[in-house]
Design a protein around this motif. Structure first.
Motif, mmCIF file in Angstrom:
data_model
loop_
_atom_site.group_PDB
_atom_site.id
_atom_site.type_symbol
_atom_site.label_atom_id
_atom_site.label_comp_id
_atom_site.label_asym_id
_atom_site.label_seq_id
_atom_site.Cartn_x
_atom_site.Cartn_y
_atom_site.Cartn_z
ATOM 1 N N SER A 1 -4.066 1.396 -1.495
ATOM 2 C CA SER A 1 -3.715 2.955 -0.609
ATOM 3 C C SER A 1 -4.279 2.655 1.041
ATOM 4 N N ALA A 2 -4.126 3.893 1.461
ATOM 5 C CA ALA A 2 -3.888 3.220 3.415
ATOM 6 C C ALA A 2 -4.661 4.686 3.324
ATOM 7 N N GLY A 3 -4.652 5.684 2.445
ATOM 8 C CA GLY A 3 -5.553 6.653 3.212
ATOM 9 C C GLY A 3 -4.253 7.761 4.243
ATOM 10 N N SER A 4 -4.774 8.908 4.572
ATOM 11 C CA SER A 4 -3.402 9.793 5.410
ATOM 12 C C SER A 4 -3.328 9.395 6.414
ATOM 13 N N GLY A 5 -1.668 9.682 7.117
ATOM 14 C CA GLY A 5 -1.692 9.674 8.476
ATOM 15 C C GLY A 5 -0.913 7.797 8.583
ATOM 16 N N THR A 6 -0.787 7.017 7.239
ATOM 17 C CA THR A 6 0.263 5.776 7.619
ATOM 18 C C THR A 6 0.627 6.524 6.467
ATOM 19 N N GLU A 7 1.837 7.110 6.681
ATOM 20 C CA GLU A 7 3.131 6.854 6.147
ATOM 21 C C GLU A 7 4.558 6.512 6.615
ATOM 22 N N ALA A 8 5.380 6.535 6.446
ATOM 23 C CA ALA A 8 6.657 5.533 6.906
ATOM 24 C C ALA A 8 7.300 6.375 7.145
ATOM 25 N N THR A 9 6.768 7.168 8.573
ATOM 26 C CA THR A 9 7.352 8.548 9.013
ATOM 27 C C THR A 9 8.948 7.937 10.339
ATOM 28 N N THR A 10 7.790 6.306 10.846
ATOM 29 C CA THR A 10 8.901 5.843 11.876
ATOM 30 C C THR A 10 9.094 4.331 11.352
ATOM 31 N N LEU A 11 8.983 3.489 11.987
ATOM 32 C CA LEU A 11 9.360 2.376 11.852
ATOM 33 C C LEU A 11 8.584 1.611 11.866
ATOM 34 N N ASP A 12 7.506 2.585 13.307
ATOM 35 C CA ASP A 12 6.740 1.622 14.118
ATOM 36 C C ASP A 12 5.120 2.240 13.881
ATOM 37 N N ASN A 13 4.585 3.216 12.794
ATOM 38 C CA ASN A 13 4.024 3.898 12.679
ATOM 39 C C ASN A 13 2.502 2.214 13.159
ATOM 40 N N PRO A 14 1.916 2.787 14.090
ATOM 41 C CA PRO A 14 0.997 1.891 14.484
ATOM 42 C C PRO A 14 -0.727 1.426 13.804
ATOM 43 N N PRO B 1 0.570 -1.541 0.254
ATOM 44 C CA PRO B 1 -0.018 -0.504 0.046
ATOM 45 C C PRO B 1 0.702 0.714 -0.270
ATOM 46 N N ASN B 2 0.045 2.356 -0.400
ATOM 47 C CA ASN B 2 0.835 3.205 -0.472
ATOM 48 C C ASN B 2 0.167 4.458 0.498
ATOM 49 N N GLU B 3 0.446 5.681 0.564
ATOM 50 C CA GLU B 3 0.081 6.446 1.574
ATOM 51 C C GLU B 3 -0.708 7.380 0.938
ATOM 52 N N GLY B 4 -2.299 7.787 1.438
ATOM 53 C CA GLY B 4 -3.195 8.170 0.306
ATOM 54 C C GLY B 4 -3.940 7.526 -0.111
ATOM 55 N N SER C 1 0.107 0.863 10.201
ATOM 56 C CA SER C 1 1.025 0.286 9.909
ATOM 57 C C SER C 1 -0.138 -1.558 9.742
ATOM 58 N N ARG C 2 -0.065 -1.875 10.825
ATOM 59 C CA ARG C 2 -0.476 -3.210 11.298
ATOM 60 C C ARG C 2 -2.410 -3.165 11.083
ATOM 61 N N VAL C 3 -2.411 -2.412 11.148
ATOM 62 C CA VAL C 3 -3.994 -2.092 10.660
ATOM 63 C C VAL C 3 -4.406 -2.046 9.340
ATOM 64 N N VAL C 4 -3.265 -1.421 8.216
ATOM 65 C CA VAL C 4 -3.186 -1.742 6.876
ATOM 66 C C VAL C 4 -3.044 -2.816 7.062
ATOM 67 N N ALA C 5 -1.963 -3.557 7.503
ATOM 68 C CA ALA C 5 -1.452 -4.955 6.958
ATOM 69 C C ALA C 5 -2.055 -5.850 7.434
ATOM 70 N N GLN C 6 -2.816 -5.884 8.503
ATOM 71 C CA GLN C 6 -3.858 -6.749 8.783
ATOM 72 C C GLN C 6 -5.787 -6.723 7.378
ATOM 73 N N LEU C 7 -6.135 -5.338 7.515
ATOM 74 C CA LEU C 7 -7.120 -5.296 6.893
ATOM 75 C C LEU C 7 -6.661 -5.921 5.055
ATOM 76 N N THR C 8 -5.208 -6.241 4.789
ATOM 77 C CA THR C 8 -4.605 -6.640 3.535
ATOM 78 C C THR C 8 -4.909 -8.236 3.152
ATOM 79 N N LEU C 9 -4.704 -8.165 4.642
ATOM 80 C CA LEU C 9 -5.095 -10.330 4.432
ATOM 81 C C LEU C 9 -5.744 -10.350 4.999
ATOM 82 N N ASP C 10 -7.138 -9.584 6.091
ATOM 83 C CA ASP C 10 -8.286 -9.755 5.602
ATOM 84 C C ASP C 10 -8.450 -9.969 4.165
ATOM 85 N N LEU C 11 -8.532 -8.805 3.575
ATOM 86 C CA LEU C 11 -8.953 -9.764 1.984
ATOM 87 C C LEU C 11 -8.497 -10.794 1.022
#
Length: 107
Positions: free
Chosen positions: A63-76, A30-33, A78-88
């Motif tokens: 696409s992951a929406g705003s606030g998901t950019e990788a400004t840090t390695l532990d963006n919380p 996913p990309n941010e935005g 990221s886990r939500v986006v990964a789980q939604l992708t896995l669910d899909l």
């Protein structure tokens, strides 16, 4: 490299060495935005999914929406986006049964 170049390397080099054939599905991003409107014409995420589709591999641009950019390695988020992708993907697998996850060439 670009998303399409990364996909090409994954399909032609890494994937062939590891599995010996093409994947059942390409997930691009996913990309941010959000990839909506005129920006979709220049989106690397969407372009990689389209390239996979014209290569005969079904693909989804994520696409992951705003606030998901990788400004840090532990963006919380990221886990939500990964789980939604896995669910899909799990939903597609469940729905497909023994058939293809998505029709060939669909992006």
């Amino acid at each position: 490299g670009t998303p399409v170049a990364a996909l090409l390397h994954g399909l032609e080099v890494v994937g062939q060495a590891r599995w010996g054939n093409a994947p059942d599905l390409v997930l691009s991003g996913p990309n941010e935005g959000q990839n909506v409107g005129a920006i979709i014409l220049s989106s690397g995420t969407v372009s990689a999914a389209q390239f996979a589709a014209v290569s005969g591999i079904p693909a989804i641009a994520l696409s992951a929406g705003s606030g998901t950019e990788a400004t840090t390695l532990d963006n919380p988020l990221s886990r939500v986006v990964a789980q939604l992708t896995l669910d899909l993907v799990k939903h597609l697998e469940h729905r497909a049964g023994t058939s293809a996850l998505l029709p060939q060439g669909l992006a």
